[in-house]
Design a protein around this motif. Structure first.
Motif, PDB file in Angstrom:
ATOM      1  N   LEU A  91      32.854 -22.752  21.412  1.00 32.20           N
ATOM      2  CA  LEU A  91      32.107 -23.790  20.846  1.00 32.20           C
ATOM      3  C   LEU A  91      31.379 -23.142  19.910  1.00 32.20           C
ATOM      4  CD1 LEU A  91      30.857 -25.063  24.165  1.00 32.20           C
ATOM      5  CD2 LEU A  91      32.122 -26.602  22.454  1.00 32.20           C
ATOM      6  N   ARG A  92      30.533 -23.859  18.839  1.00 30.33           N
ATOM      7  CA  ARG A  92      29.435 -23.624  17.908  1.00 30.33           C
ATOM      8  C   ARG A  92      28.578 -24.594  17.846  1.00 30.33           C
ATOM      9  NH1 ARG A  92      29.650 -25.465  12.548  1.00 30.33           N
ATOM     10  NH2 ARG A  92      31.506 -26.121  11.837  1.00 30.33           N
ATOM     11  N   ASP A 100      20.638 -33.752  12.025  1.00 31.84           N
ATOM     12  CA  ASP A 100      21.854 -34.035  12.204  1.00 31.84           C
ATOM     13  C   ASP A 100      22.348 -32.806  13.200  1.00 31.84           C
ATOM     14  OD1 ASP A 100      24.824 -34.688  11.935  1.00 31.84           O
ATOM     15  OD2 ASP A 100      24.749 -33.602  10.097  1.00 31.84           O
ATOM     16  N   THR A 101      22.867 -33.140  14.409  1.00 27.45           N
ATOM     17  CA  THR A 101      22.984 -32.219  15.345  1.00 27.45           C
ATOM     18  C   THR A 101      24.538 -32.431  15.740  1.00 27.45           C
ATOM     19  OG1 THR A 101      20.769 -32.393  16.316  1.00 27.45           O
ATOM     20  CG2 THR A 101      22.666 -31.394  17.973  1.00 27.45           C
ATOM     21  N   LYS A 102      25.205 -31.330  15.742  1.00 26.87           N
ATOM     22  CA  LYS A 102      26.685 -31.054  16.116  1.00 26.87           C
ATOM     23  C   LYS A 102      26.758 -29.943  17.269  1.00 26.87           C
ATOM     24  CE  LYS A 102      28.781 -33.381  12.094  1.00 26.87           C
ATOM     25  NZ  LYS A 102      27.595 -33.713  11.402  1.00 26.87           N
ATOM     26  N   VAL A 103      27.616 -30.128  18.023  1.00 25.07           N
ATOM     27  CA  VAL A 103      28.378 -29.269  19.022  1.00 25.07           C
ATOM     28  C   VAL A 103      29.872 -29.284  18.724  1.00 25.07           C
ATOM     29  CG1 VAL A 103      28.794 -28.409  21.335  1.00 25.07           C
ATOM     30  CG2 VAL A 103      26.573 -29.579  20.813  1.00 25.07           C
ATOM     31  N   ILE A 104      30.491 -28.252  17.929  1.00 27.21           N
ATOM     32  CA  ILE A 104      31.640 -28.308  17.770  1.00 27.21           C
ATOM     33  C   ILE A 104      32.797 -27.583  18.513  1.00 27.21           C
ATOM     34  CG2 ILE A 104      33.169 -27.644  15.786  1.00 27.21           C
ATOM     35  CD1 ILE A 104      31.153 -29.716  14.971  1.00 27.21           C
ATOM     36  N   ASP A 105      33.761 -28.291  19.100  1.00 31.94           N
ATOM     37  CA  ASP A 105      34.971 -27.402  19.833  1.00 31.94           C
ATOM     38  C   ASP A 105      35.829 -26.955  18.761  1.00 31.94           C
ATOM     39  OD1 ASP A 105      37.185 -26.914  21.233  1.00 31.94           O
ATOM     40  OD2 ASP A 105      37.057 -28.779  22.496  1.00 31.94           O
ATOM     41  N   LEU A 106      35.741 -25.436  19.047  1.00 28.35           N
ATOM     42  CA  LEU A 106      36.527 -24.800  18.146  1.00 28.35           C
ATOM     43  C   LEU A 106      38.057 -24.677  18.317  1.00 28.35           C
ATOM     44  CD1 LEU A 106      34.102 -21.551  17.574  1.00 28.35           C
ATOM     45  CD2 LEU A 106      34.353 -23.693  16.340  1.00 28.35           C
ATOM     46  N   ARG A 107      38.553 -25.307  19.457  1.00 27.49           N
ATOM     47  CA  ARG A 107      39.997 -25.484  19.788  1.00 27.49           C
ATOM     48  C   ARG A 107      40.404 -26.522  18.965  1.00 27.49           C
ATOM     49  NH1 ARG A 107      41.041 -23.686  26.031  1.00 27.49           N
ATOM     50  NH2 ARG A 107      39.616 -21.747  26.098  1.00 27.49           N
ATOM     51  N   THR A 108      39.820 -27.694  18.945  1.00 30.73           N
ATOM     52  CA  THR A 108      40.102 -29.038  18.292  1.00 30.73           C
ATOM     53  C   THR A 108      39.511 -29.108  16.928  1.00 30.73           C
ATOM     54  OG1 THR A 108      38.317 -30.181  19.257  1.00 30.73           O
ATOM     55  CG2 THR A 108      40.421 -30.177  20.504  1.00 30.73           C
ATOM     56  N   GLN A 109      38.470 -28.579  16.570  1.00 29.92           N
ATOM     57  CA  GLN A 109      37.586 -28.481  15.298  1.00 29.92           C
ATOM     58  C   GLN A 109      36.921 -29.934  15.474  1.00 29.92           C
ATOM     59  OE1 GLN A 109      36.726 -26.138  13.211  1.00 29.92           O
ATOM     60  NE2 GLN A 109      37.987 -24.746  14.785  1.00 29.92           N
ATOM     61  N   ARG A 110      36.787 -30.398  16.395  1.00 29.26           N
ATOM     62  CA  ARG A 110      36.330 -31.752  16.400  1.00 29.26           C
ATOM     63  C   ARG A 110      34.772 -31.716  17.175  1.00 29.26           C
ATOM     64  NH1 ARG A 110      40.942 -35.883  18.611  1.00 29.26           N
ATOM     65  NH2 ARG A 110      42.251 -35.647  16.659  1.00 29.26           N
ATOM     66  N   GLY A 140      13.283 -18.425  30.911  1.00 29.76           N
ATOM     67  CA  GLY A 140      14.193 -19.347  31.124  1.00 29.76           C
ATOM     68  C   GLY A 140      15.236 -19.916  29.930  1.00 29.76           C
ATOM     69  N   ASP A 141      15.179 -19.638  28.854  1.00 30.87           N
ATOM     70  CA  ASP A 141      15.969 -19.920  27.609  1.00 30.87           C
ATOM     71  C   ASP A 141      17.358 -19.396  27.870  1.00 30.87           C
ATOM     72  OD1 ASP A 141      16.738 -20.770  24.963  1.00 30.87           O
ATOM     73  OD2 ASP A 141      16.135 -18.630  24.320  1.00 30.87           O
ATOM     74  N   PRO A 142      18.228 -20.436  27.835  1.00 27.75           N
ATOM     75  CA  PRO A 142      19.400 -19.970  27.993  1.00 27.75           C
ATOM     76  C   PRO A 142      20.074 -19.276  26.776  1.00 27.75           C
ATOM     77  CG  PRO A 142      19.563 -22.236  28.487  1.00 27.75           C
ATOM     78  CD  PRO A 142      18.115 -21.775  27.931  1.00 27.75           C
ATOM     79  N   VAL A 143      20.842 -18.067  26.997  1.00 21.05           N
ATOM     80  CA  VAL A 143      21.597 -17.369  26.072  1.00 21.05           C
ATOM     81  C   VAL A 143      22.819 -18.095  25.710  1.00 21.05           C
ATOM     82  CG1 VAL A 143      22.270 -15.193  25.131  1.00 21.05           C
ATOM     83  CG2 VAL A 143      20.524 -15.331  26.854  1.00 21.05           C
ATOM     84  N   GLY A 144      22.746 -19.155  24.844  1.00 28.62           N
ATOM     85  CA  GLY A 144      24.019 -19.732  24.444  1.00 28.62           C
ATOM     86  C   GLY A 144      23.569 -21.320  24.644  1.00 28.62           C
ATOM     87  N   VAL A 145      24.806 -21.888  24.376  1.00 29.62           N
ATOM     88  CA  VAL A 145      24.660 -23.351  24.021  1.00 29.62           C
ATOM     89  C   VAL A 145      24.237 -24.193  25.629  1.00 29.62           C
ATOM     90  CG1 VAL A 145      27.097 -23.760  24.752  1.00 29.62           C
ATOM     91  CG2 VAL A 145      25.713 -25.636  23.412  1.00 29.62           C
ATOM     92  N   SER A 146      23.331 -25.248  25.546  1.00 31.51           N
ATOM     93  CA  SER A 146      22.788 -25.949  26.609  1.00 31.51           C
ATOM     94  C   SER A 146      22.612 -27.365  25.958  1.00 31.51           C
ATOM     95  CB  SER A 146      21.587 -25.428  27.124  1.00 31.51           C
ATOM     96  OG  SER A 146      21.326 -26.454  28.362  1.00 31.51           O
ATOM     97  N   LEU A 157      19.409 -28.569  23.717  1.00 35.11           N
ATOM     98  CA  LEU A 157      18.503 -27.733  24.322  1.00 35.11           C
ATOM     99  C   LEU A 157      18.320 -26.416  23.958  1.00 35.11           C
ATOM    100  CD1 LEU A 157      17.596 -29.642  27.798  1.00 35.11           C
ATOM    101  CD2 LEU A 157      16.961 -30.103  25.500  1.00 35.11           C
ATOM    102  N   SER A 158      19.677 -25.708  23.616  1.00 32.96           N
ATOM    103  CA  SER A 158      19.708 -24.515  23.302  1.00 32.96           C
ATOM    104  C   SER A 158      20.793 -24.190  22.244  1.00 32.96           C
ATOM    105  CB  SER A 158      19.883 -23.377  24.430  1.00 32.96           C
ATOM    106  OG  SER A 158      19.968 -22.062  24.300  1.00 32.96           O
ATOM    107  N   GLU A 159      20.696 -23.539  21.296  1.00 39.05           N
ATOM    108  CA  GLU A 159      21.756 -23.352  20.147  1.00 39.05           C
ATOM    109  C   GLU A 159      22.859 -22.413  20.788  1.00 39.05           C
ATOM    110  OE1 GLU A 159      19.504 -19.781  19.298  1.00 39.05           O
ATOM    111  OE2 GLU A 159      18.942 -21.825  20.226  1.00 39.05           O
ATOM    112  N   GLY A 160      24.124 -22.716  20.353  1.00 41.20           N
ATOM    113  CA  GLY A 160      25.082 -21.881  20.724  1.00 41.20           C
ATOM    114  C   GLY A 160      25.239 -20.569  20.024  1.00 41.20           C
ATOM    115  N   VAL A 161      25.848 -19.579  20.601  1.00 39.34           N
ATOM    116  CA  VAL A 161      26.402 -18.380  20.013  1.00 39.34           C
ATOM    117  C   VAL A 161      27.954 -18.723  19.339  1.00 39.34           C
ATOM    118  CG1 VAL A 161      26.773 -15.979  20.181  1.00 39.34           C
ATOM    119  CG2 VAL A 161      24.964 -16.938  21.305  1.00 39.34           C
ATOM    120  N   PRO A 162      27.979 -18.581  18.171  1.00 35.73           N
ATOM    121  CA  PRO A 162      29.451 -19.220  17.485  1.00 35.73           C
ATOM    122  C   PRO A 162      30.566 -18.600  18.114  1.00 35.73           C
ATOM    123  CG  PRO A 162      27.918 -19.063  15.582  1.00 35.73           C
ATOM    124  CD  PRO A 162      27.137 -18.369  16.926  1.00 35.73           C
TER     125      PRO A 162
END
Length: 418
Positions: free
Chosen positions: A188-189, A283-293, A153-159, A166-171
């Motif tokens: 995202l990353r 320290d957990t971050k989800v980064i929007d790569l379009r805005t770098q925020r 059930g583990d998502p392949v990518g961010v969740s 709950l699941s890391e992203g593929v950069p």
């Protein structure tokens, strides 16, 4: 009928296809070599490939094609019966699709994602819908079929569900970011860092998935399975960041706690910096790569990794290479598809296109999926998992025709809630 190449695929370079055709001729059959072109994506060029095909029958005569497949097998030549409507050439259909559109001017509900009862376990879209009391929903992103059955059930990518990663992203891969009833699509990353009370820092490589060699993996209480007894080390951490137990790898994740699991050198790091009674910080971050925020991880934040970006700023822009799907099968061939789009006014569009059902619905190629979403008014759009996973539910009931003949269990899903 298509003859398979040495690598098991039904297409390859010209020289490989010609060699396979010669092998078929030597067995006494008459093949033809067919040129096909994988369409160009925004980040990948068009690719010329070749197939070896034999015969042409109506759908009602499929048994003749199946018989030829068996005859070739006697000469150690592998082949498969194909339906030409799946090829991706020009067609008049037919198509069966379902579309749900949300008008942001009148809608007062919200959007949510769900991983079901746990991250590790697969579940149907309709079952998740009942739990959330949703109005409607569709299946989500791809899930990991190449891991232990109990963890698929583990998502392949961010969740992110309710602000919790709950699941890391593929950069660099595309994802849907939701805050309440606002949705957007971006690349995202994710980044997760552990900071021990002695000041030592280390990067977490994975979240709620099987650990590889020399990896540090985070397991949250939503994982829903035991961690692997792989000879590594673990620490159990409470909600205040206090290490309540250091143990050998393999065990449950207690409610209200998380577990850090290390293999190889990462196990050594836990032995050195993860003593019982010490504290650690995540320290957990989800980064929007379009805005770098960083995306604010609030309780009404939900993030779902998709398959391929389809539309950006109102134009077809297929990011097949970045999203890991630059192939003939994914770009050119028609399959059942699930897509999500966001309109200029902020409305949400959910779409399923059924496929693999000759005479009823032929499915869509990646290019056709992007063109459809643009035609429906999507300014941004993304492709989710398709094939047998494609499902749309309204009132907790599946309203499309899943190609497996029944609803498939999946990793995650997207819902419109009251």
């Amino acid at each position: 009928m298509s003859v398979l190449m040495p690598n098991g695929h039904d297409n390859g370079p010209l020289a490989v296809a010609q060699a396979k055709a010669a092998e078929v001729e030597a067995a006494g059959f008459t093949p033809s070599v067919l040129r096909i072109v994988q369409p160009a994506a925004a980040d990948a060029p068009a690719v010329e490939r070749y197939m070896v095909r034999m015969g042409l029958w109506s759908f009602k005569q499929r048994a003749k094609a199946d018989k030829l497949v068996k005859e070739l097998k006697e000469f150690d030549i592998r082949a498969k019966t194909d339906y030409l409507g799946d090829d991706g050439d020009q067609t008049t259909g037919p198509w069966e699709m379902r579309v749900v559109m949300v008008d942001p001017r009148t809608f007062r509900g919200s959007y949510k994602t769900s991983v079901g009862v746990s991250v590790a376990k697969r579940e149907t879209t309709s079952s998740m819908s009942k739990r959330l009391k949703a109005i409607a929903g569709v299946n989500g992103g791809f899930f990991n079929i190449h891991t232990a059955r109990a963890l698929q059930g583990d998502p392949v990518g961010v969740s992110v569900v309710g602000g919790k990663l709950l699941s890391e992203g593929v950069p660099g891969r595309s994802g849907l970011v939701i805050t309440g009833r606002k949705a957007r699509i971006t690349e995202l990353r994710t980044a997760v860092t552990v900071i021990s009370s002695d000041g030592a820092k280390i990067e977490v490589k994975g979240v709620n998935r099987a650990a590889a060699a020399e990896e540090l993996v985070l397991y949250t209480e939503e994982f829903g399975a035991k961690t692997a007894a792989d000879g590594g080390a673990e620490i159990v951490v409470d909600a205040q960041g206090r290490i309540v137990k250091a143990r050998a790898a393999g065990g449950t994740v207690p409610r209200g706690h998380y577990v850090l699991h290390g293999t190889g050198a990462m196990a050594d790091w836990l032995h050195q910096h993860g003593w019982e009674g010490w504290t650690v910080k995540l320290d957990t971050k989800v980064i929007d790569l379009r805005t770098q925020r960083a995306v604010p991880l609030t309780p009404d934040t939900y993030v779902m990794g998709g398959g391929v970006g389809l539309v950006r700023n109102g134009r077809v822009r297929i990011t097949a290479a970045a999203d890991g799907h630059a192939s003939v099968n994914m770009m050119l061939r028609r399959h059942p598809r699930t897509m999500v789009g966001v309109t200029k006014s902020g409305g949400l569009i959910l779409v399923t296109v059924d496929g693999r059902n000759p005479g009823v619905s032929v499915g869509a190629s990646m290019v056709e999926a992007a063109q459809l979403m643009r035609w429906l008014g999507a300014k941004q759009a993304i492709n989710f998992d398709g094939g047998g996973s494609t499902a749309m539910v309204v009132g907790h009931k599946v309203i499309n025709r899943p190609s497996d003949g029944r609803e498939r269990t999946i990793g995650d899903a997207l819902f419109i809630t009251p």
